[in-house]
Design an enzyme around this catalytic site. Structure first.
Site, PDB file in Angstrom:
ATOM      1  N   TYR A  95      30.149  47.626  45.289  1.00 15.23           N
ATOM      2  CA  TYR A  95      29.112  47.494  44.263  1.00 15.23           C
ATOM      3  C   TYR A  95      29.307  48.412  43.066  1.00 15.23           C
ATOM      4  O   TYR A  95      28.552  48.336  42.103  1.00 15.23           O
ATOM      5  CB  TYR A  95      27.737  47.731  44.883  1.00 15.23           C
TER       6      TYR A  95
ATOM      7  N   ARG B   6      25.453  53.126  47.627  1.00 17.09           N
ATOM      8  CA  ARG B   6      25.692  52.128  48.666  1.00 17.09           C
ATOM      9  C   ARG B   6      27.026  51.421  48.428  1.00 17.09           C
ATOM     10  O   ARG B   6      27.197  50.747  47.427  1.00 17.09           O
ATOM     11  CB  ARG B   6      24.560  51.094  48.643  1.00 17.09           C
TER      12      ARG B   6
ATOM     13  N   PRO C 166      16.705  43.213  47.617  1.00 11.30           N
ATOM     14  CA  PRO C 166      16.785  44.292  48.589  1.00 11.30           C
ATOM     15  C   PRO C 166      18.063  45.110  48.503  1.00 11.30           C
ATOM     16  O   PRO C 166      19.141  44.581  48.234  1.00 11.30           O
ATOM     17  CB  PRO C 166      16.683  43.573  49.936  1.00 11.30           C
ATOM     18  N   ASN C 167      17.891  46.391  48.696  1.00 11.80           N
ATOM     19  CA  ASN C 167      18.961  47.389  48.755  1.00 11.80           C
ATOM     20  C   ASN C 167      19.591  47.705  47.405  1.00 11.80           C
ATOM     21  O   ASN C 167      20.432  48.590  47.321  1.00 11.80           O
ATOM     22  CB  ASN C 167      20.042  46.997  49.769  1.00 11.80           C
TER      23      ASN C 167
ATOM     24  N   HIS D 134      25.344  38.361  40.577  1.00 15.68           N
ATOM     25  CA  HIS D 134      25.764  39.226  41.678  1.00 15.68           C
ATOM     26  C   HIS D 134      26.836  40.180  41.172  1.00 15.68           C
ATOM     27  O   HIS D 134      27.724  39.773  40.414  1.00 15.68           O
ATOM     28  CB  HIS D 134      26.326  38.410  42.845  1.00 15.68           C
TER      29      HIS D 134
ATOM     30  N   GLU E 289      21.251  33.315  38.121  1.00 19.13           N
ATOM     31  CA  GLU E 289      21.542  34.117  39.317  1.00 19.13           C
ATOM     32  C   GLU E 289      22.775  34.971  39.054  1.00 19.13           C
ATOM     33  O   GLU E 289      23.784  34.463  38.553  1.00 19.13           O
ATOM     34  CB  GLU E 289      21.802  33.173  40.493  1.00 19.13           C
TER      35      GLU E 289
ATOM     36  N   ASN F 103      19.089  38.945  40.705  1.00 19.88           N
ATOM     37  CA  ASN F 103      20.058  39.292  41.732  1.00 19.88           C
ATOM     38  C   ASN F 103      19.228  39.446  42.995  1.00 19.88           C
ATOM     39  O   ASN F 103      18.593  40.472  43.207  1.00 19.88           O
ATOM     40  CB  ASN F 103      20.797  40.588  41.407  1.00 19.88           C
TER      41      ASN F 103
ATOM     42  N   ARG G 183      33.752  37.345  49.939  1.00 20.04           N
ATOM     43  CA  ARG G 183      33.208  38.237  50.959  1.00 20.04           C
ATOM     44  C   ARG G 183      33.005  37.472  52.261  1.00 20.04           C
ATOM     45  O   ARG G 183      33.585  36.416  52.476  1.00 20.04           O
ATOM     46  CB  ARG G 183      31.911  38.853  50.421  1.00 20.04           C
TER      47      ARG G 183
ATOM     48  N   ALA H  88      20.712  40.147  49.400  1.00 20.13           N
ATOM     49  CA  ALA H  88      20.888  39.410  50.654  1.00 20.13           C
ATOM     50  C   ALA H  88      19.951  38.201  50.760  1.00 20.13           C
ATOM     51  O   ALA H  88      20.276  37.237  51.459  1.00 20.13           O
ATOM     52  CB  ALA H  88      20.678  40.338  51.847  1.00 20.13           C
TER      53      ALA H  88
END
Length: 150
Positions: A25, A20, A12-13, A102, A100, A76, A109, A79
Site C-alpha cells: 500500500y 499497514r 476498512p483498514n 484501489h 472505484e 476505495n 493479488r 476489503a
C-alpha cells in the site's frame, strides 16, 4: 461553471495507511491522500469531503446522505469491495456517478480480491497506481460530471 462536490469514501483498514503493509500500500498516510485530493480538487474547481470508516453500515449511510449534497462519489471500499452487496446496492440506489479506486492492483493479488461487487454499478475503476489511483479517479469523475453538465 457550477461548483462540484465529491464525497470520498475510504473503507476498512485504510486508516492504517503508512504503517499497514507498506510493500503493498505504500508509505503514504490517509491524511496525506486527503490533502492531495483537496489540492487536486481545488485545481479542478471542485471540493472533496473525505470520510473513512471500518464499519460497512457507516459507509452505506454516507452514500445515502450524499444525495442532494454531492454530485459524485470516489470510493476505495477496501476489503468491502469483495464482500459487500450492501455497498453495491447503496451506490446503485442513489445513482450518483461513482468511481472505484484501489491503491494496489487487485487483479495481481489473491484470487478473492479479483471480484468487485462494486464495479458493475460504477462508471469506472482505477487500481494499481498507489495514491495516483485516487487522483486519477478524481480527475476522471470531475471530467465525467462536467461533461454531463454540458
Amino acid at each position: 461553471m457550477q461548483p462540484l462536490s465529491i464525497l470520498v469514501l475510504h473503507g476498512p483498514n485504510l486508516n492504517l495507511l503508512g504503517q499497514r503493509e507498506p510493500g503493498i500500500y505504500g508509505a503514504v498516510t490517509l491524511a496525506e491522500i486527503n490533502r492531495l485530493l483537496q489540492e487536486a480538487a481545488s485545481k479542478l474547481q471542485a471540493s472533496v469531503l473525505g470520510m473513512q470508516s471500518n464499519h460497512e453500515g457507516a459507509l452505506v449511510d454516507a452514500i445515502h446522505e450524499a444525495l442532494g449534497k454531492h454530485q459524485g462519489i470516489l470510493i476505495n471500499a477496501g476489503a468491502y469491495t469483495h464482500t459487500s452487496v450492501a455497498l453495491r446496492d447503496a451506490i446503485a440506489g442513489v445513482n450518483l456517478p461513482t468511481v472505484e479506486v484501489h491503491l494496489s492492483n487487485i487483479y495481481r493479488r489473491e484470487d478473492f480480491r479479483h471480484h468487485s461487487y462494486i464495479a458493475p454499478v460504477v462508471i469506472g475503476q482505477i487500481s494499481g497506481f498507489g495514491v495516483e489511483s485516487y487522483l486519477l479517479g478524481l480527475q476522471a469523475l470531475v471530467h465525467h460530471l462536467r461533461k454531463a453538465q454540458g
